[in-house]
Write a protein that holds these residues in place. Structure first.
Motif, PDB file in Angstrom:
ATOM      1  N   LYS A  68       0.809  -1.198   0.179  1.00  0.00           N
ATOM      2  CA  LYS A  68       0.071   0.111  -0.123  1.00  0.00           C
ATOM      3  C   LYS A  68       0.736   1.310  -0.053  1.00  0.00           C
ATOM      4  O   LYS A  68       1.734   1.292   0.841  1.00  0.00           O
ATOM      5  CB  LYS A  68      -0.887   0.042   1.277  1.00  0.00           C
ATOM      6  CG  LYS A  68      -2.084  -0.844   1.147  1.00  0.00           C
ATOM      7  CD  LYS A  68      -3.234  -0.506   2.240  1.00  0.00           C
ATOM      8  CE  LYS A  68      -4.423  -1.525   2.055  1.00  0.00           C
ATOM      9  NZ  LYS A  68      -5.457  -1.308   3.003  1.00  0.00           N
ATOM     10  N   LYS A 140      -3.403  -0.017  -3.514  1.00  0.00           N
ATOM     11  CA  LYS A 140      -2.975  -1.133  -3.200  1.00  0.00           C
ATOM     12  C   LYS A 140      -2.031  -1.535  -3.958  1.00  0.00           C
ATOM     13  O   LYS A 140      -1.783  -1.167  -5.085  1.00  0.00           O
ATOM     14  CB  LYS A 140      -4.457  -2.107  -3.077  1.00  0.00           C
ATOM     15  CG  LYS A 140      -5.624  -1.731  -2.305  1.00  0.00           C
ATOM     16  CD  LYS A 140      -6.667  -2.772  -2.313  1.00  0.00           C
ATOM     17  CE  LYS A 140      -7.451  -2.660  -3.430  1.00  0.00           C
ATOM     18  NZ  LYS A 140      -8.816  -3.322  -3.417  1.00  0.00           N
ATOM     19  N   ASP A 146      -8.169   1.848  -2.687  1.00  0.00           N
ATOM     20  CA  ASP A 146      -8.788   1.197  -1.653  1.00  0.00           C
ATOM     21  C   ASP A 146      -9.549   2.256  -0.831  1.00  0.00           C
ATOM     22  O   ASP A 146      -9.275   2.603   0.053  1.00  0.00           O
ATOM     23  CB  ASP A 146      -7.800   0.701  -0.550  1.00  0.00           C
ATOM     24  CG  ASP A 146      -8.499  -0.124   0.370  1.00  0.00           C
ATOM     25  OD1 ASP A 146      -9.674  -0.554   0.235  1.00  0.00           O
ATOM     26  OD2 ASP A 146      -7.646  -0.757   1.409  1.00  0.00           O
TER      27      ASP A 146
END
Length: 191
Positions: A68, A140, A146
């Protein structure tokens, strides 16, 4: 015997000088507002491009690292220990791009890797977001965002308001898209 065909004068007559000044003033009357608009358009474009560059960079780093990567708004992006935060839905002070190693959505200098810090916008340029990207934009490892399936929207505007800004939309697939001029979303962007 010599004949002069014409008389060469040194300089301008007063009438010629006044006509030249009047013409200059007329030209300046039309040129100055256009030049001011040109400068403002350039500022909006510069900050839109900076934001797009950082969004693309975050996406690239997320895919490259398989982890991330987050962009978060920051009130102090150039501080020795920058933090996420600032005013709700406003990214005008700047933002951070970092690898989210510890799993939360805020930058922690001890655990996360800061990739980039972008300072505030200049002059009257503001960057407002919708609620999807209020505090951050999370990528992500597969390059998608996300953000609970929502589209992140950033409106880059100046003091001229509606119709003179740009809008950056980041869809759930993670691809950014610039829309110009901004369709009535300078105050509070929505999808």
């Amino acid at each position: 015997m010599s004949h002069k065909i014409f008389n060469s004068a040194n300089g301008f007559t007063l009438i010629e000088l006044l006509i030249a000044i009047a013409m200059s003033m007329i030209i300046l009357t039309f040129a100055v507002p256009s030049f001011s608009s040109f400068i403002k358009n350039g500022r909006v474009t510069t900050y839109t491009n900076t934001l797009v560059t950082d969004v693309n960079y975050a996406r690239h780093e997320a895919v490259t690292r398989g982890d991330k990567v987050i962009l978060c708004r920051s009130a102090d992006p150039t501080a020795s220990s920058p933090t996420c935060g600032g005013s709700a839905n406003t990214w005008s002070s700047g933002w951070l791009v970092f690898v989210n190693t510890d799993g939360n959505t805020t930058y922690d200098a001890g655990t996360d890797t800061l990739l980039r810090a972008t300072a505030e916008t200049a002059g009257s340029v503001t960057i407002k977001t919708n609620n999807t990207s209020n505090a951050n934009l999370i990528y992500k490892g597969d390059g998608t965002i996300d953000m609970a399936g929502g589209t992140a929207i950033f409106a880059v505007c100046d003091d001229r308001g509606e119709g003179h800004g740009n809008q950056l939309q980041v869809s759930p697939t993670g691809r950014p898209r610039v829309i110009t001029p901004v369709p009535n979303t300078c105050a509070s962007p929505s999808a």
